[in-house]
Design a protein around this motif. Structure first.
Motif, PDB file in Angstrom:
ATOM      1  N   GLN A   8       0.864  -1.261   0.018  1.00 55.07           N
ATOM      2  CA  GLN A   8      -0.168  -0.072  -0.015  1.00 55.07           C
ATOM      3  C   GLN A   8       0.940   1.178  -0.002  1.00 55.07           C
ATOM      4  N   LEU A   9       2.123   1.137   0.263  1.00 54.49           N
ATOM      5  CA  LEU A   9       3.007   2.260   0.467  1.00 54.49           C
ATOM      6  C   LEU A   9       3.731   2.264  -0.892  1.00 54.49           C
ATOM      7  N   THR A  10       4.127   1.122  -1.255  1.00 51.98           N
ATOM      8  CA  THR A  10       5.074   1.112  -2.734  1.00 51.98           C
ATOM      9  C   THR A  10       4.429   0.858  -3.961  1.00 51.98           C
ATOM     10  N   CYS A  11       3.286   0.314  -3.717  1.00 55.59           N
ATOM     11  CA  CYS A  11       2.492   0.206  -5.190  1.00 55.59           C
ATOM     12  C   CYS A  11       1.111   0.158  -4.859  1.00 55.59           C
ATOM     13  N   PRO A  12       0.500   1.375  -4.525  1.00 55.23           N
ATOM     14  CA  PRO A  12      -1.044   1.311  -4.020  1.00 55.23           C
ATOM     15  C   PRO A  12      -1.905   1.335  -5.331  1.00 55.23           C
ATOM     16  N   ASP A  13      -1.515   1.741  -6.551  1.00 55.24           N
ATOM     17  CA  ASP A  13      -2.321   1.803  -7.494  1.00 55.24           C
ATOM     18  C   ASP A  13      -2.437   0.530  -8.340  1.00 55.24           C
ATOM     19  N   HIS A  14      -1.423  -0.553  -7.963  1.00 53.24           N
ATOM     20  CA  HIS A  14      -1.451  -1.836  -8.901  1.00 53.24           C
ATOM     21  C   HIS A  14      -1.394  -2.973  -7.911  1.00 53.24           C
ATOM     22  N   LEU A  15      -2.021  -2.614  -6.847  1.00 52.51           N
ATOM     23  CA  LEU A  15      -2.154  -3.843  -5.402  1.00 52.51           C
ATOM     24  C   LEU A  15      -3.159  -4.782  -5.821  1.00 52.51           C
ATOM     25  N   VAL A  16      -2.959  -6.161  -6.065  1.00 54.64           N
ATOM     26  CA  VAL A  16      -3.897  -7.352  -6.431  1.00 54.64           C
ATOM     27  C   VAL A  16      -4.129  -7.981  -4.880  1.00 54.64           C
ATOM     28  N   SER A  17      -5.080  -8.008  -4.540  1.00 54.26           N
ATOM     29  CA  SER A  17      -5.631  -8.883  -3.343  1.00 54.26           C
ATOM     30  C   SER A  17      -6.944  -8.789  -3.186  1.00 54.26           C
ATOM     31  N   PHE A  18      -7.514  -9.801  -2.297  1.00 56.88           N
ATOM     32  CA  PHE A  18      -8.831  -9.872  -2.166  1.00 56.88           C
ATOM     33  C   PHE A  18      -9.046 -10.886  -1.077  1.00 56.88           C
ATOM     34  N   LYS A  19     -10.164 -10.638  -0.398  1.00 56.91           N
ATOM     35  CA  LYS A  19     -10.663 -11.423   0.746  1.00 56.91           C
ATOM     36  C   LYS A  19     -11.673 -12.519   0.431  1.00 56.91           C
ATOM     37  N   SER A  20     -11.680 -13.421   1.110  1.00 59.20           N
ATOM     38  CA  SER A  20     -13.068 -14.547   0.932  1.00 59.20           C
ATOM     39  C   SER A  20     -14.296 -13.821   1.512  1.00 59.20           C
ATOM     40  N   TYR A  21     -15.136 -14.278   0.539  1.00 56.41           N
ATOM     41  CA  TYR A  21     -16.519 -13.864   1.044  1.00 56.41           C
ATOM     42  C   TYR A  21     -17.609 -14.684   0.748  1.00 56.41           C
ATOM     43  N   HIS A  22     -18.800 -14.546   1.279  1.00 54.66           N
ATOM     44  CA  HIS A  22     -19.874 -15.380   0.856  1.00 54.66           C
ATOM     45  C   HIS A  22     -21.340 -14.585   0.621  1.00 54.66           C
ATOM     46  N   TYR A  23     -22.412 -14.890   0.042  1.00 56.98           N
ATOM     47  CA  TYR A  23     -23.575 -14.536   0.071  1.00 56.98           C
ATOM     48  C   TYR A  23     -24.546 -15.404   0.120  1.00 56.98           C
ATOM     49  N   VAL A  24     -25.823 -15.293   0.703  1.00 55.97           N
ATOM     50  CA  VAL A  24     -26.774 -16.210   0.920  1.00 55.97           C
ATOM     51  C   VAL A  24     -27.730 -16.332  -0.283  1.00 55.97           C
ATOM     52  N   LEU A  25     -28.164 -17.519  -0.692  1.00 54.92           N
ATOM     53  CA  LEU A  25     -28.587 -17.738  -1.840  1.00 54.92           C
ATOM     54  C   LEU A  25     -30.338 -18.096  -1.396  1.00 54.92           C
ATOM     55  N   GLN A  26     -30.465 -18.703  -0.242  1.00 54.80           N
ATOM     56  CA  GLN A  26     -31.791 -18.933   0.446  1.00 54.80           C
ATOM     57  C   GLN A  26     -31.705 -18.958   1.754  1.00 54.80           C
ATOM     58  N   ASN A  27     -32.890 -18.215   2.384  1.00 52.65           N
ATOM     59  CA  ASN A  27     -32.792 -17.949   3.726  1.00 52.65           C
ATOM     60  C   ASN A  27     -34.279 -18.031   4.181  1.00 52.65           C
ATOM     61  N   ASP A  28     -35.311 -18.964   4.161  1.00 52.40           N
ATOM     62  CA  ASP A  28     -36.278 -19.249   4.640  1.00 52.40           C
ATOM     63  C   ASP A  28     -36.459 -18.860   6.203  1.00 52.40           C
ATOM     64  N   SER A  29     -37.376 -18.259   6.756  1.00 49.30           N
ATOM     65  CA  SER A  29     -37.610 -18.077   8.183  1.00 49.30           C
ATOM     66  C   SER A  29     -37.605 -19.493   8.939  1.00 49.30           C
ATOM     67  N   LEU A  30     -37.254 -19.441  10.132  1.00 49.66           N
ATOM     68  CA  LEU A  30     -37.424 -20.897  11.023  1.00 49.66           C
ATOM     69  C   LEU A  30     -38.817 -21.039  11.313  1.00 49.66           C
ATOM     70  N   SER A  31     -39.459 -22.246  11.000  1.00 54.38           N
ATOM     71  CA  SER A  31     -40.982 -22.449  11.377  1.00 54.38           C
ATOM     72  C   SER A  31     -41.129 -23.630  11.679  1.00 54.38           C
ATOM     73  N   ASN A  32     -42.281 -23.897  12.341  1.00 55.87           N
ATOM     74  CA  ASN A  32     -42.944 -25.270  12.568  1.00 55.87           C
ATOM     75  C   ASN A  32     -43.627 -25.676  11.181  1.00 55.87           C
ATOM     76  N   ALA A  33     -44.008 -26.922  11.256  1.00 56.81           N
ATOM     77  CA  ALA A  33     -44.752 -27.141   9.956  1.00 56.81           C
ATOM     78  C   ALA A  33     -46.410 -27.116  10.284  1.00 56.81           C
ATOM     79  N   ILE A  34     -47.007 -26.138   9.244  1.00 55.56           N
ATOM     80  CA  ILE A  34     -48.123 -25.991   9.455  1.00 55.56           C
ATOM     81  C   ILE A  34     -49.357 -26.964   9.344  1.00 55.56           C
ATOM     82  N   THR A  35     -48.939 -27.914   8.242  1.00 57.92           N
ATOM     83  CA  THR A  35     -49.950 -29.040   7.832  1.00 57.92           C
ATOM     84  C   THR A  35     -49.137 -30.267   7.996  1.00 57.92           C
TER      85      THR A  35
END
Length: 797
Positions: free
Chosen positions: A70-97
């Protein structure tokens, strides 16, 4: 607390500095963008051309720590962190029928992008739903010894259903039985015994032995369950162990025949009073084909009982996990220890003690079902790819058998943290899927992940023979891949050049013939030393000719120069010891505190080496400070008289003999507390007092340290003894009289109270007592009056 806080404030910065230095050296050793980003999440890559990069300490690195770049090569720095995103998130519930499905685990689908050697954490939640469907299959040993248990169970079916319906309204029952393989030596080979293996005293229905029979498919018809249990005939075999594992395997894998539902908690109740056969026992009957873990049922009966061996415990455990089935072993007391050991090898299994007539089977099942249903264990599917690790961290304090397991009641919520780490590029970065689920349930989280195996700059078309590489290489991500015959950071060196040999000579240390000492590469006349990671060590190679390193010096306890606090390794492969240490490996301390005794080193009978005394061989002295001398004459007896004479002015020595005592005397308060010298103790000439002293050598003279006062025993005179005895007798007699008088007084008071109570009861009312008469009687004559009456009375008297 102040010391602890000081140490924490001191150690934590040191650990951080060490971590930064280690990360720095590891990052600097990488020569490509992909290997740089795969090493650590602390490393980053600079895609800028080498000639345009800033330098650090006279050198530059494409792969470095994020902070440095970040001091010597701030404009050409290549790095990334792991990440995630949720595809399905139904609410916790009991069986209705009955047709709807409860949601107990969230989220249900997640996509994760992973950087190699960098983990990503995903929070998940579990909530135990109410009235979750339960399928309970009762698997019973129907050898003749279980006859009374069968009869008892046939009357308890409705009670069992009622008890389970108090836990969940969606409950079904099924029934199956087992005995053993119908082949010798497990059964009697005689024809009449094979057809009827029960005892002759039993007149009821009895059939030949069988491996497993399915009597009733899972259903909510309790009356049918009771009927099937009551009508099931018993059987028998010879050996005590039964073929229960054969039956368990078929009950697990035959989904359609048993009637398991996909969205239910599946439960097998295994009831027996005997042990079980292991895998390999089938060889006794010549059955060598291993159990294949498949369903082999025809007309509701196991057909491969005499064809395949018993399943192994590992197979049973794997199938239970695969099919999400829990098992309760309901066994008698004699088999409790055996099945307790078995449950430790099978996830989701519990054991309970069964009474001889199975009268407690209802409570046993309900209690153990509550135990199973409240225990939540997170599992990973078997399709987890190599190079990927998954770790669970629950928010509870429980940790059974090193598994992420917690206890939760119906309606309670548990929080877990899933940490996913990829240690290599998996499937070339293509999406890959695995599942996380709760043991015994069908709730799952589908995890789709990708490993980022390449740098963004690698996707840019590579430039061949461009000016960045001196027109002799391919430029990619800021570095050059030189064509054959050229080398250097920018391919500026030509192997066939007339001055190539001169540049190589500049990399050879005078007096040697190896380029860069054989531990580096010569690049345009300069040595690029091998990195620490290449050598598999945490030390470094350095020097103009790579002639120096940090790992060729002597070691102690696998530490170079006994550790950084003892010494450092120099370029000449010798240890340079720090102050207070000496020796080739700096392991010997120069301090002599542990060798000192009485202001002498090793009692003047040896030398101090590495903080320990090395006693002279010819002196006869031994011990940690050379004070013990087993072969020397004991000095206590020889010095006794001199001590009495010089210190206590008593004893048998004359004044002239006393003056000739050659010892030096010192007086102390308590010689028994002197643990560093030999202790002497004697009684004086009257045998009434004891005196103590120690001795040791000091400057070739024996020093006696004598306790100032003697320890004397107090002796009573005859007169005092008689007075004490008489007084004791009188006191004891007086005490006895007082006790007697007290007891007599209490007795008199008790008798008087009793008398008063009886007297109160004896009083009569005078107007109702027929025996009571007045002391005087008065008569009246109606004819006479006055004195005549009195005169008449006097004359009568």
């Amino acid at each position: 607390m102040l010391i602890k806080s000081f140490l924490i404030n001191l150690i934590l910065p040191l650990l951080f500095i060490i971590h930064v230095i280690t990360s720095l050296e590891q990052c600097n050793s990488q020569e490509s963008c992909s290997s740089c980003l795969s090493l650590s999440n602390q490393c980053a890559w600079c895609s800028q051309n080498s000639s345009d990069m800033s330098t650090r300490n006279g050198s530059f690195f494409h792969c470095d720590t994020i902070d440095n770049l970040q001091l010597t090569c701030p404009d050409h720095l290549v790095s990334f962190k792991s990440y995630h995103y949720v595809l399905q998130n139904d609410s916790l519930s009991n069986a209705i029928t009955n047709t709807s499905q409860a949601v107990q685990l969230s989220p249900q689908a997640v996509h994760v992008i992973l950087r190699i050697n960098d983990s990503e954490k995903i929070p998940i939640r579990f909530r135990q739903a109410e009235d979750y469907p339960v399928d309970l299959y009762f698997l019973m040993d129907l050898s003749h010894s279980m006859l009374d248990d069968k009869e008892k169970l046939s009357y308890l079916g409705r009670i069992l259903a009622t008890q389970m319906q108090s836990i969940t309204k969606n409950f079904r029952l099924g029934f199956g039985s087992f005995v053993d393989k119908n082949v010798p030596p497990f059964v009697q080979p005689a024809p009449n015994t094979v057809e009827r293996p029960c005892p002759t005293s039993y007149n009821g229905p009895c059939v030949k032995a069988y491996g497993f029979k399915h009597h009733m498919k899972l259903s909510d018809d309790v009356a049918e369950f009771e009927y099937q249990v009551r009508e099931a005939p018993v059987s028998g075999n010879i050996d005590a162990p039964e073929g229960g594992l054969d039956a368990v395997m078929q009950a697990i894998v035959c989904d359609d025949i048993i009637g398991w539902r996909n969205d239910s908690r599946k439960l097998i109740v295994f009831s027996t009073d005997a042990g079980f056969h292991y895998a390999g026992d089938g060889r006794l009957a010549g059955i060598i084909e291993p159990n294949d873990g498949e369903c082999h049922m025809t007309n509701n009966e196991y057909t491969h009982s005499d064809k395949q061996d018993y399943p192994s415990i590992g197979q049973i455990s794997a199938k239970l996990s695969e099919k999400n089935v829990n098992i309760i072993f309901a066994v008698t007391q004699s088999q409790l220890a055996l099945y307790q050991t078995l449950t430790e090898l099978i996830d989701g299994a519990v054991v309970g003690e069964l009474k001889q007539d199975s009268s407690n089977i209802v409570n046993l099942i309900s209690q153990n079902y509550r135990k199973i249903s409240s225990s939540i264990m997170m599992m990973v599917s078997n399709d987890l790819p190599d190079g990927l690790t998954v770790k669970f961290t629950p928010d509870c304090q429980e940790n059974k058998r090193n598994k992420p397991e917690c206890t939760v009641n119906v309606g309670g919520v548990l929080n877990f943290e899933v940490e996913i780490l990829a240690t290599k590029c998996i499937n070339n970065g293509a999406p890959t899927t695995f599942s996380i689920y709760t043991h015994g349930l069908n709730d799952k989280i589908r995890i789709t992940f990708q490993t980022n195996c390449s740098c963004p700059c690698s996707k840019v078309p590579r430039q061949a023979n461009g000016p960045q590489c001196s027109n002799h290489g391919i430029y990619e991500c800021g570095v050059c891949a030189c064509e054959k015959g050229f080398y250097g950071r920018e391919c500026e060196c030509d192997k066939h050049s007339t001055n190539a040999d001169e540049k190589r000579k500049q990399c050879i240390k005078p007096g040697t013939s190896d380029i860069c000492s054989g531990r580096g590469q010569c690049t345009c006349g300069r040595c690029a030393c091998e990195s620490a990671t290449t050598l598999g060590t945490d030390q470094r190679i350095y020097g103009d000719y790579c002639e120096c390193d940090d790992f060729s010096c002597p070691r102690k306890n696998d530490l170079i120069c006994s550790g950084a606090d003892h010494g450092i390794c120099t370029c000449d492969k010798r240890c340079k010891c720090k102050e207070g240490w000496t020796g080739d490996d700096c392991s010997c301390t120069t301090k002599t505190d542990t060798c000192r005794v009485n202001n002498t080193i090793c009692n003047n009978q040896g030398v101090c080496e590495c903080g320990r005394c090395k006693c002279n061989k010819d002196s006869g002295y031994l011990g940690p400070t050379c004070e013990d001398c087993p072969t020397c004459e004991h000095r206590c007896a020889a010095t006794k008289d001199c001590v009495l004479c010089k210190v206590f002015q008593s004893g048998s020595l004359t004044d002239e003999q006393c003056d000739q005592c050659p010892y030096r005397f010192e007086t102390i308060d308590d010689a028994r507390k002197d643990r560093y010298h030999r202790l002497c103790q004697f009684d004086d000439e009257q045998d009434q007092c004891r005196f103590f002293y120690t001795y040791h050598n000091e400057k070739d003279q024996l020093v006696l340290r004598v306790q100032k006062t003697k320890s004397c025993r107090r002796i009573l005179s005859v007169r005092s003894t008689i007075i004490i005895i008489v007084s004791s007798i009188l006191a004891f007699g007086l005490f006895c009289l007082m006790v007697w008088r007290m007891l007599a007084t209490l007795h008199d008071r008790r008798e008087f109270a009793k008398f008063e109570q009886e007297r109160e009861k004896a009083k009569w009312e005078t107007d109702v007592n027929p025996l009571y008469r007045q002391a005087t009687v008065k008569y009246q004559n109606p004819t006479y009056r006055g004195y005549k009456v009195a005169a008449a009375l006097d004359s009568n008297q």
